[in-house]
Each structure stands twice: as structure tokens, then as C-alpha cells.
Design a protein around this motif. Structure first.
Motif, PDB file in Angstrom:
ATOM      1  N   CYS A  36     109.356  66.939  58.037  1.00  0.00           N
ATOM      2  CA  CYS A  36     110.155  66.317  58.618  1.00  0.00           C
ATOM      3  C   CYS A  36     110.989  65.434  57.694  1.00  0.00           C
ATOM      4  CB  CYS A  36     109.434  64.574  58.946  1.00  0.00           C
ATOM      5  SG  CYS A  36     108.483  63.979  57.871  1.00  0.00           S
ATOM      6  N   ALA A  37     112.585  64.840  57.775  1.00  0.00           N
ATOM      7  CA  ALA A  37     113.062  64.298  56.163  1.00  0.00           C
ATOM      8  C   ALA A  37     113.879  63.232  56.898  1.00  0.00           C
ATOM      9  CB  ALA A  37     114.471  65.394  55.585  1.00  0.00           C
ATOM     10  N   PHE A  38     113.469  62.092  56.201  1.00  0.00           N
ATOM     11  CA  PHE A  38     115.079  60.592  56.225  1.00  0.00           C
ATOM     12  C   PHE A  38     116.195  61.618  56.129  1.00  0.00           C
ATOM     13  CE2 PHE A  38     110.690  59.427  55.293  1.00  0.00           C
ATOM     14  CZ  PHE A  38     110.700  57.525  56.580  1.00  0.00           C
ATOM     15  N   GLY A  39     116.783  60.414  56.820  1.00  0.00           N
ATOM     16  CA  GLY A  39     118.606  61.165  56.983  1.00  0.00           C
ATOM     17  C   GLY A  39     119.482  60.197  58.195  1.00  0.00           C
ATOM     18  N   GLY A  40     120.940  60.191  58.367  1.00  0.00           N
ATOM     19  CA  GLY A  40     121.612  59.667  59.104  1.00  0.00           C
ATOM     20  C   GLY A  40     121.956  58.150  58.056  1.00  0.00           C
ATOM     21  N   ALA A  41     122.830  57.750  58.609  1.00  0.00           N
ATOM     22  CA  ALA A  41     123.854  56.644  57.869  1.00  0.00           C
ATOM     23  C   ALA A  41     123.382  55.729  56.923  1.00  0.00           C
ATOM     24  CB  ALA A  41     124.841  56.024  58.652  1.00  0.00           C
ATOM     25  N   GLY A  42     121.549  55.276  57.767  1.00  0.00           N
ATOM     26  CA  GLY A  42     121.489  53.829  56.752  1.00  0.00           C
ATOM     27  C   GLY A  42     119.747  54.943  56.426  1.00  0.00           C
ATOM     28  N   LEU A  43     119.845  55.768  56.072  1.00  0.00           N
ATOM     29  CA  LEU A  43     117.921  56.801  55.956  1.00  0.00           C
ATOM     30  C   LEU A  43     117.448  56.045  56.648  1.00  0.00           C
ATOM     31  CD1 LEU A  43     118.965  57.181  52.696  1.00  0.00           C
ATOM     32  CD2 LEU A  43     119.107  59.130  53.569  1.00  0.00           C
ATOM     33  N   ASP A  44     117.784  55.928  58.130  1.00  0.00           N
ATOM     34  CA  ASP A  44     117.077  54.937  58.638  1.00  0.00           C
ATOM     35  C   ASP A  44     116.322  55.875  59.941  1.00  0.00           C
ATOM     36  OD1 ASP A  44     118.701  55.092  60.187  1.00  0.00           O
ATOM     37  OD2 ASP A  44     119.049  52.700  60.604  1.00  0.00           O
ATOM     38  N   THR A  45     116.610  57.224  60.259  1.00  0.00           N
ATOM     39  CA  THR A  45     116.192  58.484  60.711  1.00  0.00           C
ATOM     40  C   THR A  45     115.631  59.169  60.119  1.00  0.00           C
ATOM     41  OG1 THR A  45     118.091  57.351  62.324  1.00  0.00           O
ATOM     42  CG2 THR A  45     117.519  59.828  62.625  1.00  0.00           C
ATOM     43  N   LEU A  46     114.404  59.904  61.185  1.00  0.00           N
ATOM     44  CA  LEU A  46     113.204  60.381  60.716  1.00  0.00           C
ATOM     45  C   LEU A  46     113.435  62.416  61.475  1.00  0.00           C
ATOM     46  CD1 LEU A  46     110.901  60.849  58.506  1.00  0.00           C
ATOM     47  CD2 LEU A  46     109.522  60.471  60.438  1.00  0.00           C
ATOM     48  N   PHE A  47     113.536  63.066  60.669  1.00  0.00           N
ATOM     49  CA  PHE A  47     114.630  64.339  61.048  1.00  0.00           C
ATOM     50  C   PHE A  47     113.558  64.991  61.100  1.00  0.00           C
ATOM     51  CE2 PHE A  47     119.190  62.495  60.014  1.00  0.00           C
ATOM     52  CZ  PHE A  47     119.649  62.670  61.764  1.00  0.00           C
ATOM     53  N   VAL A  48     113.427  65.877  62.389  1.00  0.00           N
ATOM     54  CA  VAL A  48     111.448  66.455  63.033  1.00  0.00           C
ATOM     55  C   VAL A  48     112.338  67.992  62.683  1.00  0.00           C
ATOM     56  CG1 VAL A  48     108.914  66.807  62.986  1.00  0.00           C
ATOM     57  CG2 VAL A  48     110.355  64.611  63.093  1.00  0.00           C
ATOM     58  N   THR A  49     111.698  68.871  62.295  1.00  0.00           N
ATOM     59  CA  THR A  49     111.429  70.715  63.129  1.00  0.00           C
ATOM     60  C   THR A  49     110.947  70.663  63.121  1.00  0.00           C
ATOM     61  OG1 THR A  49     111.013  71.321  60.284  1.00  0.00           O
ATOM     62  CG2 THR A  49     113.652  70.700  61.026  1.00  0.00           C
ATOM     63  N   SER A  50     110.585  72.052  63.871  1.00  0.00           N
ATOM     64  CA  SER A  50     109.248  72.295  64.829  1.00  0.00           C
ATOM     65  C   SER A  50     109.123  73.896  65.294  1.00  0.00           C
ATOM     66  CB  SER A  50     109.293  71.770  66.178  1.00  0.00           C
ATOM     67  OG  SER A  50     110.234  72.518  66.602  1.00  0.00           O
ATOM     68  N   ILE A  51     108.412  74.108  64.972  1.00  0.00           N
ATOM     69  CA  ILE A  51     108.137  76.205  65.264  1.00  0.00           C
ATOM     70  C   ILE A  51     107.672  76.121  66.538  1.00  0.00           C
ATOM     71  CG2 ILE A  51     106.071  77.392  64.910  1.00  0.00           C
ATOM     72  CD1 ILE A  51     105.009  75.579  62.440  1.00  0.00           C
ATOM     73  N   ARG A  52     108.553  77.539  67.115  1.00  0.00           N
ATOM     74  CA  ARG A  52     108.198  77.936  68.665  1.00  0.00           C
ATOM     75  C   ARG A  52     107.305  78.971  68.246  1.00  0.00           C
ATOM     76  NH1 ARG A  52     111.432  77.305  73.193  1.00  0.00           N
ATOM     77  NH2 ARG A  52     111.446  78.922  74.726  1.00  0.00           N
ATOM     78  N   PRO A  53     106.265  79.327  68.926  1.00  0.00           N
ATOM     79  CA  PRO A  53     105.132  80.014  68.382  1.00  0.00           C
ATOM     80  C   PRO A  53     105.126  80.202  69.859  1.00  0.00           C
ATOM     81  CG  PRO A  53     104.322  78.157  70.273  1.00  0.00           C
ATOM     82  CD  PRO A  53     105.288  77.496  69.366  1.00  0.00           C
ATOM     83  N   GLY A  54     104.645  81.714  70.053  1.00  0.00           N
ATOM     84  CA  GLY A  54     104.167  82.692  71.327  1.00  0.00           C
ATOM     85  C   GLY A  54     103.701  82.250  72.263  1.00  0.00           C
ATOM     86  N   GLY A  55     103.749  83.292  73.377  1.00  0.00           N
ATOM     87  CA  GLY A  55     102.403  82.564  74.694  1.00  0.00           C
ATOM     88  C   GLY A  55     103.883  81.804  75.250  1.00  0.00           C
ATOM     89  N   ASP A  56     102.773  81.061  76.630  1.00  0.00           N
ATOM     90  CA  ASP A  56     103.307  80.606  77.323  1.00  0.00           C
ATOM     91  C   ASP A  56     103.492  79.261  76.797  1.00  0.00           C
ATOM     92  OD1 ASP A  56     104.002  78.935  79.494  1.00  0.00           O
ATOM     93  OD2 ASP A  56     101.816  79.303  80.403  1.00  0.00           O
ATOM     94  N   LEU A  57     105.225  78.810  77.031  1.00  0.00           N
ATOM     95  CA  LEU A  57     105.833  77.598  76.818  1.00  0.00           C
ATOM     96  C   LEU A  57     106.116  76.478  77.938  1.00  0.00           C
ATOM     97  CD1 LEU A  57     107.404  79.384  73.360  1.00  0.00           C
ATOM     98  CD2 LEU A  57     105.472  77.792  73.359  1.00  0.00           C
TER      99      LEU A  57
END
Length: 296
Positions: A247-268
Motif C-alpha cells: 500500500c502507498a498513500f497518494g492522491g492530491a491530498g495524500l489521503d488515498t491509500l492505493f493497494v496493489t495485489s497478487i493474482r495467484p493460480g487456480g480458481d479465481l
């Protein structure tokens, strides 16, 4: 709190989100996809660049371009206009303890010095061969913290005097705090900050807000946790995927928490957006990400 989908990216391992205020843009990497991505907030336009090695952690450089921990060392990357291939120049080689290793989580301290950890890519081996390195000046890496399986969760307190570090491997699942020397950039007084084993999720990538609270992705639990500077769980925010990565804070006011994620194998079927990038509005502000000041 509802998480907003920023991009249905479907990354294998989305990592190292960094907000650049001057561009109003979020940058991040897909490690196995060997790509660096940029999402421009005003237009929602996405640009991507390929890399020869797997990029794991990125930090902007004060002179332009990006410093990136990859497989064989730390590189300076220049991203051409438009999409294409990143131009890479290795500035520090790493002597891994064994084969099959790469860099993982990392960032710059408040003084602009890169700190990043290495890991054995096959996590099933549970090899404690990883360690955190410092890149201060010149083409050499200095070992800081040895004996890690999957180093993660690096972050610094607002005053820079506390360094946080986790090991997200299932055999560890702990977060530590260190006293951090501002002049020498060396962590000391290693102590347990959070034991995540009784809590939902393994401690993955992290960020610190302006109140000094530690936000960490609860990998496998679909949560992002906030802990106070004393290590007390303050709140947990859900995301619509099981494996939030960083996660990382960003946006014009640094008030948005951006979150990246993982796509595992198998049934999604129960998490079709796995590997995506999301935004949360946690009601607190973050801190600007320091740029790397390493002489090039």
C-alpha cells in the motif's frame, strides 16, 4: 469502507506503488510480468514499460528516472516517452547467498538512501538466505539485516528514527521495529513490533501515515491493517482480493491509500479482480515518498 477499483491489472505480483505528486500519477511494478506501470489520475491513462529482469522495488531518483532492485542488483532505469522498454544501467551488483534469489520489498529512508531486501524466489524452500541491504554511495551494497526468508513491510516513522521491517513468510509472520541512526543509516535495537500469527493475514508491504501509524497489507486475508506506533491494531479495511501486496498513500491530498495485489493460480471465481490496483479513503493522510539521492 468500499475499495474502489483503480485498474483491473491482473498482475502476477503487483508491488511497490509510489505516488509522484508532480505528475499526479501512481507508479508500480508487476514482478513476474517484468513491467513498470504508471496510472495518471486526471486522465486514468495507463502506460507500461518492460524490463529485462524482474523489478521488485522502485524509488524515484532526484535526477530523474528510477532506482530499482531487480534480480542481479540495483539498477537506474530511464522510462522512454510512451510505452516501450526501460533503459537499465546496473549501479550496484548483489552477491546472493545462493541461486534463485532476487530483490523484494524496499524503499528509501527519509534521507533518500535505498534500503531493500532479498529473498529466495521459491518460498516453499523457506530458506533464510535473504537480507536487507543498504545502498549509500558508490557501487557497493552494505548488509544490514541478515537471516530473512521473505523481507517485506519496510517503512520509516515520520521523523525517520524508527525503521519497520517484516518477514511475510508463513514460518515467520512478524514485524520488527529498529532504532534508526539518521547519520549512518544503520538500524539497531531490533525488537518485535507486531506478531501477526494470531491476526488475519501475513504482513506484506506497508506504509506509514502522518500520525506515525503503520499500515500493512494482510496477505491471504483481504485486509489492510493500521497499527498505532505502539503496535496496537487500530482498524482493518477490506479489499476485494485475498492477497493485497503493498500500500502507498497518494492522491492530491495524500489521503488515498492505493493497494496493489497478487493474482495467484487456480480458481479465481471468488476474486476475479485479483492482481488489480485499488484505492481506499481511510480518513488519514500519508507522507510524500522520499526520492533517492544516490550519486549516479
Amino acid at each position: 469502507m468500499q475499495a474502489e477499483l483503480v485498474l483491473d491489472a491482473r498482475h502476477g505480483v503487483g508491488e511497490s506503488p509510489v505516488w509522484i505528486a508532480a505528475e499526479q500519477a501512481l507508479h508500480w511494478v508487476d514482478i513476474p510480468g517484468r513491467g513498470i506501470f504508471r496510472w495518471h489520475a486526471p486522465t486514468a491513462r495507463v502506460t507500461s514499460w518492460s524490463t529485462e529482469e524482474m523489478p521488485a522495488c522502485i524509488a524515484p531518483h532526484v535526477a530523474g528516472g528510477w532506482v530499482c532492485g531487480m534480480e542481479s542488483g540495483v539498477f537506474h532505469l530511464q522510462l522512454p516517452q510512451g510505452e516501450g522498454k526501460a533503459q537499465a544501467r546496473r549501479i550496484a551488483a548483489v552477491q546472493h547467498a545462493e541461486a534463485g534469489m532476487r530483490f523484494n520489498d524496499g524503499r528509501c529512508d527519509r534521507q533518500g538512501r535505498l534500503r531493500a531486501g532479498t529473498m529466495v524466489m521459491d518460498m516453499s524452500l523457506a530458506r533464510a538466505a535473504g537480507q536487507v541491504y543498504a545502498l549509500d554511495e558508490g557501487p557497493s551494497l552494505r548488509a544490514l539485516v541478515p537471516g530473512l526468508i521473505t523481507p517485506n513491510g519496510m517503512a520509516f516513522s515520520p521523523d525517520g528514527r524508527t525503521m519497520y521491517l517484516s518477514d511475510s513468510h508463513p514460518d515467520s509472520q512478524q514485524v520488527w521495529a529498529f532504532d534508526y541512526d539518521l547519520d549512518g543509516g544503520t538500524p539497531t535495537n531490533h525488537r518485535l513490533f507486531i506478531d501477526m500469527r494470531p491476526l488475519p493475514g501475513r504482513p506484506d508491504g506497508a506504509a506509514v501515515d502522518e500520525d506515525g501509524c503503520y499500515w500493512v497489507c494482510g496477505n491471504d486475508a483481504g485486509l489492510v491493517h493500521r497499527f498505532t506506533p505502539r503496535g496496537q491494531l487500530d482498524r482493518s479495511l477490506p479489499v476485494p482480493v485475498k492477497k493485497p501486496a503493498m500500500c502507498a498513500f497518494g492522491g492530491a491530498g495524500l489521503d488515498t491509500l492505493f493497494v496493489t495485489s497478487i493474482r495467484p493460480g487456480g480458481d479465481l471465481s471468488d476474486q476475479p479482480l485479483a492482481g488489480g490496483v485499488f484505492a481506499l479513503r481511510p480518513g488519514v493522510r500519508g507522507l510524500p515518498e522520499p526520492a533517492c539521492r544516490l550519486p549516479l
